[in-house]
Scaffold this motif. Structure first.
Motif, PDB file in Angstrom:
ATOM      1  N   MET A  14       0.841  -1.177   0.000  1.00  0.00           N
ATOM      2  CA  MET A  14       0.000   0.000   0.000  1.00  0.00           C
ATOM      3  C   MET A  14       0.890   1.245   0.000  1.00  0.00           C
ATOM      4  O   MET A  14       1.805   1.365   0.803  1.00  0.00           O
ATOM      5  N   LYS A  15       0.619   2.160  -0.911  1.00  0.00           N
ATOM      6  CA  LYS A  15       1.391   3.392  -0.984  1.00  0.00           C
ATOM      7  C   LYS A  15       0.707   4.476  -0.167  1.00  0.00           C
ATOM      8  O   LYS A  15      -0.478   4.749  -0.331  1.00  0.00           O
ATOM      9  N   LEU A  16       1.475   5.071   0.714  1.00  0.00           N
ATOM     10  CA  LEU A  16       0.992   6.199   1.500  1.00  0.00           C
ATOM     11  C   LEU A  16       1.746   7.430   1.032  1.00  0.00           C
ATOM     12  O   LEU A  16       2.935   7.555   1.253  1.00  0.00           O
ATOM     13  N   ASN A  17       1.079   8.319   0.368  1.00  0.00           N
ATOM     14  CA  ASN A  17       1.701   9.537  -0.133  1.00  0.00           C
ATOM     15  C   ASN A  17       1.232  10.738   0.678  1.00  0.00           C
ATOM     16  O   ASN A  17       0.614  11.659   0.162  1.00  0.00           O
ATOM     17  N   TRP A  18       1.548  10.719   1.972  1.00  0.00           N
ATOM     18  CA  TRP A  18       1.097  11.782   2.848  1.00  0.00           C
ATOM     19  C   TRP A  18       2.023  12.983   2.834  1.00  0.00           C
ATOM     20  O   TRP A  18       1.596  14.093   3.125  1.00  0.00           O
ATOM     21  N   PHE A  19       3.313  12.776   2.520  1.00  0.00           N
ATOM     22  CA  PHE A  19       4.296  13.848   2.564  1.00  0.00           C
ATOM     23  C   PHE A  19       5.153  13.846   1.312  1.00  0.00           C
ATOM     24  O   PHE A  19       5.319  12.819   0.666  1.00  0.00           O
ATOM     25  N   THR A  20       5.706  15.006   0.992  1.00  0.00           N
ATOM     26  CA  THR A  20       6.722  15.122  -0.049  1.00  0.00           C
ATOM     27  C   THR A  20       7.951  15.768   0.580  1.00  0.00           C
ATOM     28  O   THR A  20       7.835  16.601   1.477  1.00  0.00           O
ATOM     29  N   ARG A  21       9.106  15.372   0.080  1.00  0.00           N
ATOM     30  CA  ARG A  21      10.343  15.889   0.651  1.00  0.00           C
ATOM     31  C   ARG A  21      10.847  17.060  -0.189  1.00  0.00           C
ATOM     32  O   ARG A  21      10.990  16.959  -1.402  1.00  0.00           O
ATOM     33  N   LYS A  22      11.128  18.154   0.483  1.00  0.00           N
ATOM     34  CA  LYS A  22      11.702  19.353  -0.139  1.00  0.00           C
ATOM     35  C   LYS A  22      12.971  19.686   0.617  1.00  0.00           C
ATOM     36  O   LYS A  22      12.936  20.294   1.679  1.00  0.00           O
ATOM     37  N   GLY A  23      14.103  19.240   0.092  1.00  0.00           N
ATOM     38  CA  GLY A  23      15.365  19.445   0.794  1.00  0.00           C
ATOM     39  C   GLY A  23      15.423  18.545   2.016  1.00  0.00           C
ATOM     40  O   GLY A  23      15.317  17.328   1.907  1.00  0.00           O
ATOM     41  N   ILE A  24      15.560  19.142   3.194  1.00  0.00           N
ATOM     42  CA  ILE A  24      15.576  18.350   4.423  1.00  0.00           C
ATOM     43  C   ILE A  24      14.230  18.379   5.138  1.00  0.00           C
ATOM     44  O   ILE A  24      14.080  17.780   6.196  1.00  0.00           O
ATOM     45  N   PHE A  25      13.257  19.069   4.563  1.00  0.00           N
ATOM     46  CA  PHE A  25      11.949  19.199   5.195  1.00  0.00           C
ATOM     47  C   PHE A  25      10.922  18.298   4.515  1.00  0.00           C
ATOM     48  O   PHE A  25      11.021  18.020   3.330  1.00  0.00           O
ATOM     49  N   TYR A  26       9.936  17.871   5.279  1.00  0.00           N
ATOM     50  CA  TYR A  26       8.816  17.101   4.757  1.00  0.00           C
ATOM     51  C   TYR A  26       7.572  17.983   4.811  1.00  0.00           C
ATOM     52  O   TYR A  26       7.179  18.450   5.875  1.00  0.00           O
ATOM     53  N   LEU A  27       6.973  18.185   3.655  1.00  0.00           N
ATOM     54  CA  LEU A  27       5.762  18.991   3.578  1.00  0.00           C
ATOM     55  C   LEU A  27       4.553  18.090   3.385  1.00  0.00           C
ATOM     56  O   LEU A  27       4.605  17.133   2.602  1.00  0.00           O
ATOM     57  N   PRO A  28       3.456  18.389   4.062  1.00  0.00           N
ATOM     58  CA  PRO A  28       2.251  17.573   3.887  1.00  0.00           C
ATOM     59  C   PRO A  28       1.738  17.652   2.453  1.00  0.00           C
ATOM     60  O   PRO A  28       1.729  18.716   1.837  1.00  0.00           O
ATOM     61  N   ALA A  29       1.328  16.498   1.922  1.00  0.00           N
ATOM     62  CA  ALA A  29       0.806  16.443   0.558  1.00  0.00           C
ATOM     63  C   ALA A  29      -0.605  15.882   0.506  1.00  0.00           C
ATOM     64  O   ALA A  29      -1.220  15.866  -0.551  1.00  0.00           O
ATOM     65  N   ALA A  30      -1.115  15.423   1.634  1.00  0.00           N
ATOM     66  CA  ALA A  30      -2.467  14.858   1.688  1.00  0.00           C
ATOM     67  C   ALA A  30      -3.129  15.318   2.984  1.00  0.00           C
ATOM     68  O   ALA A  30      -2.487  15.889   3.866  1.00  0.00           O
ATOM     69  N   VAL A  31      -4.408  15.031   3.087  1.00  0.00           N
ATOM     70  CA  VAL A  31      -5.160  15.429   4.274  1.00  0.00           C
ATOM     71  C   VAL A  31      -4.578  14.781   5.529  1.00  0.00           C
ATOM     72  O   VAL A  31      -4.450  15.440   6.576  1.00  0.00           O
ATOM     73  N   ALA A  32      -4.188  13.522   5.438  1.00  0.00           N
ATOM     74  CA  ALA A  32      -3.602  12.843   6.595  1.00  0.00           C
ATOM     75  C   ALA A  32      -2.288  13.502   7.001  1.00  0.00           C
ATOM     76  O   ALA A  32      -1.991  13.626   8.199  1.00  0.00           O
ATOM     77  N   GLY A  33      -1.493  13.941   6.045  1.00  0.00           N
ATOM     78  CA  GLY A  33      -0.256  14.642   6.344  1.00  0.00           C
ATOM     79  C   GLY A  33      -0.502  15.966   7.039  1.00  0.00           C
ATOM     80  O   GLY A  33       0.190  16.329   7.996  1.00  0.00           O
ATOM     81  N   TRP A  34      -1.498  16.702   6.565  1.00  0.00           N
ATOM     82  CA  TRP A  34      -1.835  17.973   7.209  1.00  0.00           C
ATOM     83  C   TRP A  34      -2.368  17.747   8.625  1.00  0.00           C
ATOM     84  O   TRP A  34      -2.110  18.550   9.528  1.00  0.00           O
ATOM     85  N   LEU A  35      -3.101  16.668   8.821  1.00  0.00           N
ATOM     86  CA  LEU A  35      -3.617  16.352  10.156  1.00  0.00           C
ATOM     87  C   LEU A  35      -2.470  16.042  11.112  1.00  0.00           C
ATOM     88  O   LEU A  35      -2.454  16.531  12.247  1.00  0.00           O
ATOM     89  N   ILE A  36      -1.503  15.260  10.669  1.00  0.00           N
ATOM     90  CA  ILE A  36      -0.341  14.944  11.503  1.00  0.00           C
ATOM     91  C   ILE A  36       0.451  16.206  11.800  1.00  0.00           C
ATOM     92  O   ILE A  36       0.902  16.420  12.932  1.00  0.00           O
ATOM     93  N   PHE A  37       0.626  17.068  10.796  1.00  0.00           N
ATOM     94  CA  PHE A  37       1.332  18.332  11.010  1.00  0.00           C
ATOM     95  C   PHE A  37       0.601  19.202  12.032  1.00  0.00           C
ATOM     96  O   PHE A  37       1.230  19.793  12.929  1.00  0.00           O
ATOM     97  N   ALA A  38      -0.716  19.292  11.920  1.00  0.00           N
ATOM     98  CA  ALA A  38      -1.504  20.111  12.849  1.00  0.00           C
ATOM     99  C   ALA A  38      -1.429  19.561  14.268  1.00  0.00           C
ATOM    100  O   ALA A  38      -1.320  20.331  15.235  1.00  0.00           O
ATOM    101  N   ILE A  39      -1.475  18.251  14.413  1.00  0.00           N
ATOM    102  CA  ILE A  39      -1.372  17.640  15.740  1.00  0.00           C
ATOM    103  C   ILE A  39       0.002  17.910  16.342  1.00  0.00           C
ATOM    104  O   ILE A  39       0.112  18.254  17.533  1.00  0.00           O
ATOM    105  N   ALA A  40       1.056  17.763  15.545  1.00  0.00           N
ATOM    106  CA  ALA A  40       2.414  18.017  16.040  1.00  0.00           C
ATOM    107  C   ALA A  40       2.579  19.474  16.443  1.00  0.00           C
ATOM    108  O   ALA A  40       3.162  19.780  17.496  1.00  0.00           O
ATOM    109  N   PHE A  41       2.048  20.389  15.639  1.00  0.00           N
ATOM    110  CA  PHE A  41       2.147  21.817  15.953  1.00  0.00           C
ATOM    111  C   PHE A  41       1.352  22.163  17.215  1.00  0.00           C
ATOM    112  O   PHE A  41       1.839  22.888  18.089  1.00  0.00           O
TER     113      PHE A  41
END
Length: 81
Positions: free
Chosen positions: A1-28
């Motif tokens: 199963m492919k999970l495409n929640w984040f994309t890598r930009k340099g050394i940072f991971y940016l959210p690319a899906a709703v689940a990624g944004w949810l994880i980012f919001a929870i961490a913040f």
């Protein structure tokens, strides 16, 4: 199963899906909550920052591990071109 929640930009991971944004919001939100909690119990600015930096590193490490395993990786066929 492919999970495409984040994309890598340099050394940072940016959210690319709703689940990624949810994880980012929870961490913040947890980082803000931790800062406020530490600030209530500390006696000086340096005491607050010293204790918060360690917690922020732990939060960042957990976020990075989750993002690493759920990032969108290039397909092997695309690398040959």
């Amino acid at each position: 199963m492919k999970l495409n929640w984040f994309t890598r930009k340099g050394i940072f991971y940016l959210p690319a899906a709703v689940a990624g944004w949810l994880i980012f919001a929870i961490a913040f939100a947890y980082a803000v909550y931790t800062f406020i909690d530490i600030d209530k119990r500390s006696h000086s600015v340096s005491d607050t920052l010293i204790n918060f930096v360690f917690n922020l590193l732990i939060i960042g490490l957990i976020y990075t591990v989750i993002a690493y395993f759920t990032e969108k990786r290039p397909v092997a066929d695309d690398l040959e071109d």
